[in-house]
Design a protein around this motif. Sequence first.
Motif, PDB file in Angstrom:
ATOM      1  N   ALA A  42      -9.979   7.052  -3.745  1.00 31.51           N
ATOM      2  CA  ALA A  42     -10.295   5.675  -3.343  1.00 31.51           C
ATOM      3  C   ALA A  42     -11.365   5.094  -4.255  1.00 31.51           C
ATOM      4  O   ALA A  42     -12.337   5.758  -4.608  1.00 31.51           O
ATOM      5  N   GLY A  43     -11.153   3.845  -4.664  1.00 33.71           N
ATOM      6  CA  GLY A  43     -12.100   3.178  -5.553  1.00 33.71           C
ATOM      7  C   GLY A  43     -11.734   3.274  -7.014  1.00 33.71           C
ATOM      8  O   GLY A  43     -12.380   2.644  -7.859  1.00 33.71           O
ATOM      9  N   THR A  89      -5.941   9.241  -0.976  1.00 36.39           N
ATOM     10  CA  THR A  89      -7.225   8.670  -0.565  1.00 36.39           C
ATOM     11  C   THR A  89      -8.410   9.419  -1.167  1.00 36.39           C
ATOM     12  O   THR A  89      -9.545   8.932  -1.118  1.00 36.39           O
ATOM     13  N   LYS A 131       0.837  -1.200   0.000  1.00 36.82           N
ATOM     14  CA  LYS A 131       0.000   0.000   0.000  1.00 36.82           C
ATOM     15  C   LYS A 131       0.872   1.249   0.000  1.00 36.82           C
ATOM     16  O   LYS A 131       1.834   1.345   0.766  1.00 36.82           O
ATOM     17  N   ASP A 145      -3.782   0.598  -7.435  1.00 38.55           N
ATOM     18  CA  ASP A 145      -5.109   0.020  -7.680  1.00 38.55           C
ATOM     19  C   ASP A 145      -6.156   0.739  -6.819  1.00 38.55           C
ATOM     20  O   ASP A 145      -5.812   1.648  -6.042  1.00 38.55           O
ATOM     21  N   PRO A 146      -7.423   0.387  -6.939  1.00 41.79           N
ATOM     22  CA  PRO A 146      -8.478   1.099  -6.182  1.00 41.79           C
ATOM     23  C   PRO A 146      -8.313   1.054  -4.670  1.00 41.79           C
ATOM     24  O   PRO A 146      -8.906   1.862  -3.959  1.00 41.79           O
ATOM     25  N   GLU A 147      -7.499   0.129  -4.150  1.00 50.09           N
ATOM     26  CA  GLU A 147      -7.240   0.065  -2.714  1.00 50.09           C
ATOM     27  C   GLU A 147      -5.973   0.825  -2.327  1.00 50.09           C
ATOM     28  O   GLU A 147      -5.559   0.815  -1.161  1.00 50.09           O
ATOM     29  N   GLY A 148      -5.327   1.473  -3.298  1.00 52.30           N
ATOM     30  CA  GLY A 148      -4.117   2.233  -3.014  1.00 52.30           C
ATOM     31  C   GLY A 148      -2.852   1.404  -2.987  1.00 52.30           C
ATOM     32  O   GLY A 148      -1.801   1.876  -2.522  1.00 52.30           O
ATOM     33  N   ILE A 149      -2.919   0.186  -3.492  1.00 52.27           N
ATOM     34  CA  ILE A 149      -1.747  -0.695  -3.525  1.00 52.27           C
ATOM     35  C   ILE A 149      -0.991  -0.481  -4.836  1.00 52.27           C
ATOM     36  O   ILE A 149      -1.602  -0.405  -5.908  1.00 52.27           O
ATOM     37  N   TYR A 184      -8.383   3.341 -10.022  1.00 54.14           N
ATOM     38  CA  TYR A 184      -6.964   3.242 -10.307  1.00 54.14           C
ATOM     39  C   TYR A 184      -6.404   4.664 -10.360  1.00 54.14           C
ATOM     40  O   TYR A 184      -7.067   5.600 -10.828  1.00 54.14           O
TER      41      TYR A 184
END
Length: 355
Positions: free
Chosen positions: A241-242, A238, A221, A331-335, A244
């Motif tokens: 979020a959700g 953030t 992350k 990615d959408p989770e911030g990874i 890319y």
Amino acid sequence: MKIALIINTLSIALMGQLVAVSPSFSQETYRLKAAITGLSSSSVVVRYSRQGMLINDTIRVHQNQFTHALPMTDGAVATLVLSPTTQLPFWLESPLISITGTMGKTPFLHIRGTPENDLLDLYRKTIERPYTLRKQGKSSAEVDDIVLQKDKATRQFIAQHPTTLTAAYLLYWQAVSDITIFDQLEFLLAKLSPSVKESYWGQKTLTRIHNVQNRPRVGKKLPDFSLPDAMGKTISLTSFAGKYVLLDFWGTWCVPCIQGIPELKAVHEKYGSRLAIVSIALERPADRQKWLKAIDKYGMSWTQTAQFTSAREGVNELYNIHEYPTFLLADPEGILVAKLRYGEVESQLDQLLSK
């Protein structure tokens, strides 16, 4: 090859915010006086950071001499830039800083009279200058080996002077130049006296070690950040979020960055709301208007942010960015999904986002 230190090597811009400074560095104004034989330039530059902003003062030279007034700087250090390869850091430790010396193939410069500057001078005489002379006429492989020897000697010098700010200063630049020896750097940091550890340069070393050890890696992350966009609204990772997110580290001064803008425009049009592009410019404090004009000129209609400091501060330091442009895809989770290659952003995104 790693970045070397001091006269022809400690050329990395100074930066940061003042954390702690020795009580002897309480003067608000300092006078620099220099007499350097063979100084042919009509002007020189003194480079320093103040409240996180990188500043270059241009000074006129008359008959090999010049004087200049300086404010207190971040970390109580400034650098005299005589040429691209001759740069001299010095401590603001006395109301009057006197520099003498001679130019030439291997310049010899001397700062008079204060404990920290005397120690920095000793480092130049016993380590920096001898190892610089050893590199002359050597092959690149031989030079690399000499740099390793010099860095080892530098770390020994640091270990011998644990109660000095110069030790913390040299240790920070060791942490910048070599990201493979953090066990040694942490050991030296632990050996510094408590006041030196808490100093500006001690804290910068600690931050540098932490940031590199925790630098973004694929599958991990990304750390969050907050920066104002071109309209003054604060945005963060953030905020997207959700989706890319493509982070674009660039600058108006970076030719490949400018050349890559059409590809980013194509990506922006192709992926629309599915992909957020966040361009993070690294600019000088005086170049805000230049940055805003570039956004308008090139039609960069996606999110634009900037930090007006050096590359060793803020999100660029947090993300360990050393190349421009750099493209990171989260990615959408911030990874962190991938670090994309310049010139291949669109094709790589096509592969990654089609999965």
